[in-house]
Every structure is written in C-alpha cells, then in structure tokens.
Write an enzyme that holds these catalytic residues in place. Structure first.
Site: not given
Ligand code: PA5
Length: 447
Positions: A287, A308, A422
C-alpha cells in the site's frame, strides 16, 4: 537484529548500491524533518518513544476489563486496523491455541470485519452463541463497510444475549477522535473509546491502541513490545550512519535490486507462527509503494511448507524476484528427534538433534540453493519470537518502508488506489449519494 546484504549486493553493481546508500540519509531525514510527501502522516516515526507508561496502563486496564468479562473477544477491523494485532497475537500464541479449551488463562481472540463472507460471519455467530464475548471495533474512518457490517451483526447479537447495559461494558471502539460513524455511535452508546492519532495511517498503527489493546487482551506484554520498538527507533534514526542503520541498508538494497529488474520481493519465514507477519508486511509495503505504476510487488512464503509448492518457481522461474529471509536464531520450545532401534524411516541420522537444528539446515540449504539459482538474498536475523523482538521487527519494517518509499519517489503514506472498488461496490448496492455512479455502472454492465 542483524541484516546481511552480501548475497544481494553481489547481484547489483557496487556503484549503484553505493549511490542509493548515499541517498538513504536524506530520505530518512525527511521522515524526521517532515519535508517529504505525506508529511501529515508521520506520527508513527516517533510514536514508540512518545508512548508513556500511563498510557500503557490505561490500555492494559481496558484489556483486563474485557479479559475478566469475556471468554472470547472479537477484533473487528480490516487492513491496517487488524493485521498488526493478528500478526503479533499469532506469532506469540501456541499454534493450537484455538483448540486449547481447558485451563485457559487468556480469552480466545478471533477476527471479523476483514471480509464480507456470509459463511464466515454465520460460522462466527454460531461459535459465539454460547460464549461470553466482547468486541473491539477498530476503524479509523469509522465507515469501512466490511467492519461496520460485522459490527452491526455482532452488536445486535451481543445486546440480545446479555442486554444493552452489559453489552456496553463489553464493547470498545478504537477510532478517530471526532469524525466518522463509529465515533458518533460510540458516543451515543457510551462505549469506552481509544483514539487513533490523526497523523498515523492504518498500516503504521499497530503500536497505537489499534494493535496494543487486542494484543493485551490476548495476554501479551505490550510494555516489552513497545520497548523493542523504542530501541529500534533509536537504531534507525536519521543521525545513525548507513553502516549502523539497518532500515537504511534494507531500503537501499531493495531499491538497488528493483532498479536491476527484481520487481518482486518475497518475504520468507521458516516459522509458521510468522505467517500473519508476512500479511502485515505485504500491506505495509504494497500500500505504501505501489503507486504511479511503480513499486516492488510484495509476496510471501512460509518455508519449508511452500518449498513443496512454490519452491520450483523460486528456484527456476523468471529471474525477477529477490528474497528477504526472516531468520529466528532460537526456537522458543525444545523438541528432539528420538532414536528408533529399527530405523525403518531411515531418520536415525537425526536422532538426538533438535527439530530447530534440522529447520536451520533447511534454511541454510534453501538460501544457498536460491542464491545459486540467481535469487538475491537479504538476510534479517532476530534472536527469538517474543514481544521485545517483535517490537523491533515492526518498527524496523515501518522505518525501512518510509525510507524506501521516498527513495522510489512516491508518497508512502497515502492509498488513493483503494477507493476504486468501493465506489463501484457502493454504486452497485445503490448507496445513497452514488446515484450518478449507479446509472453509469448499470449502463456498463448491461452492455
Ligand atoms: O492502511 C490503511 O489505511 C488501510 O488498510 C485501512 O487501515 C483499512 O482500509 C481500514 O480502514 P479504517 O480503519 O478506516 O476502517
């Protein structure tokens, strides 16, 4: 911890590694002086050293409250709001913790809100039917569909089971200080809450209550965890020279390999308890770096299991990969191979040896074979799997990620790409406010 680059450095020209190494200091300094991209999300940089004993007492007290009331605690969250806690809890727990019903000292910690599987949620609710359970609901935005959906189901069930007043004592919300549906809901219902600092993004939040509360509930020592992270914060600071700074060395090496065509990094462990650490690491790096059509693809394997299945590809497939091996110097438990008079299985050559010794030879043999097969190898050694070392591990990879992202030339602290699915999902589900997108997507799928 110790990082060894020798078997990766031999795959890139010395000059280019030296050039990248020289850039790490400036990129690391950006994390401290706040002059780089995404500088409103640098709260994690000095987070370990800013955690006070009083704050940890507050987290521990809340965890103790849940521990005294609940035999199961459900941690509802997704991505950065769940993977860190799960990684730490699974690394520290017995591999068969889920089956240890008798004489348990700690509640079971289970996870929800990280998928939309109807079967998963039905199974979970069935499991909770005759259990005293509580919920830690974690969402920074407070609006994440997966988490909110699971929470609605679990809250309804809990209130039915124990009544609203008792349910209120068994629900804790970890969210933004002011914004989002979860904050309003928690205020209205009077839940105990913890704040996720504005300047700490989800994937860097395991050392906030996002991770600490669930880890304390599971019975692990959050003080030792934070101490490990604090020590690593010092070891990787901007004023620590490259030669002494493992985060700078890691960032330089992986960027050098990337420049020379190694587009995939495989994080390798030889300890099944570390499986979820790789999941946490994949989110952290994926990310943070996968932007503007750039970035190393973070993959992971559990060895020797995956030797394996994936071993063939790694040994002999396209040479676009490198490996980062997490090596644990010492197993926590001791099991020796027994002697067998008949030796029908031919294993007496191992008799008297610890299983960990066999594993270590598998590890060394694999590293050498893969290096011979053209796979650069970064080696990262930790003493053992305990809270202190895990704290070091977490901060090391966070710091390495921040530096590496800046070296790559991206903002390592945003994630614009995660919104696309989303938008489509909300349009397809006719969420209010998505009317225009709904019409467009319907036209597209009707074609
Ligand atoms: O690292 C990130 O920003 C994402 O993985 C969020 O943690 C994830 O989408 C969850 O978001 P939220 O904490 O707003 O529910």
């Amino acid at each position: 911890m110790k990082i060894t680059l020798t078997n990766a450095a031999s795959f890139v020209p010395t000059g280019s590694l030296n050039e990248l190494a020289a850039r790490t200091a400036a990129c690391n300094a950006l994390l401290e002086n706040g002059q780089g991209a995404g500088n409103d999300f640098l709260g994690w940089v000095h987070l370990p050293s800013s955690i006070t004993p009083e704050f940890l007492d507050e987290v521990q007290a809340c965890a103790d409250g849940l521990r005294s009331r609940c035999e199961v605690v459900v941690v509802a969250g997704i991505g950065g709001s769940y993977l860190g806690a799960r990684a730490v809890n699974e690394a520290l727990a017995s591999s068969f913790d889920a089956f240890q019903a008798k004489d348990r000292k700690n509640p079971y910690v289970v996870y929800a809100g990280n998928n939309i599987g109807e079967d998963y949620l039905a199974d979970l609710m069935e499991f909770l039917q005759d259990k005293q359970f509580g919920i830690i609901n974690i969402s920074k935005s407070g609006t994440t569909t997966e988490t909110a959906l699971a929470f609605r189901l679990l809250k309804t069930m809990l209130e039915k089971q124990v009544g609203k007043t008792e349910a209120q004592k068994r629900i804790v919300a970890v969210t933004d200080r002011a914004k989002g549906a979860l904050r309003s809901l928690a205020t209205q219902e009077g839940y105990k809450t913890f704040v996720i600092p504005d300047n700490v993004g989800g994937r860097f939040s395991v050392l906030t209550p996002v991770g600490l509360l669930a880890i304390a509930v599971a019975g692990y020592d959050i003080r030792a965890l934070v101490k490990g992270a604090q020590d690593m914060e010092k070891q990787t600071a901007a004023d620590v020279a490259y030669e002494e700074n493992p985060a700078c060395q890691y960032a330089a090496m992986r960027n050098a390999l990337y420049q020379y065509g190694k587009k995939i990094e495989i994080l390798v462990n030889f300890n099944p308890r570390l499986h979820y650490f790789s999941e946490w690491w994949k989110q952290l790096y994926g990310e943070s770096e996968g932007k503007q059509h750039k970035g190393i693809f973070p993959a992971s394997v559990d060895f020797t299991t995956d030797l394996h299945s994936m071993g063939q590809w790694i040994q002999d497939g396209e040479r676009s990969i490198f490996e980062t091996v997490i090596s644990i110097r010492q197993a926590n438990r001791e099991v020796r191979v027994p002697m067998d008079e008949e030796n029908l299985d031919g294993l007496n050559f191992l008799a008297g040896k610890r299983v960990d010794e066999v594993n270590k030879m598998a590890e060394l043999g694999t590293r050498l074979a893969h290096i011979d097969g053209g796979v650069p190898n970064i080696l990262i050694e930790f003493d053992k799997v305990d809270e202190y070392n895990i704290g070091q591990f977490i901060y090391f990879f966070e710091r390495g990620c921040g530096i590496s992202g800046y070296m790559l030339g991206v903002n390592p602290f945003d994630q614009p790409g995660v919104e696309a699915y989303k938008k489509n999902m909300f349009a397809l589900l006719n969420k209010p406010g998505y009317e225009k997108e709904s019409a467009a997507i319907q036209a597209r799928i009707c074609k």
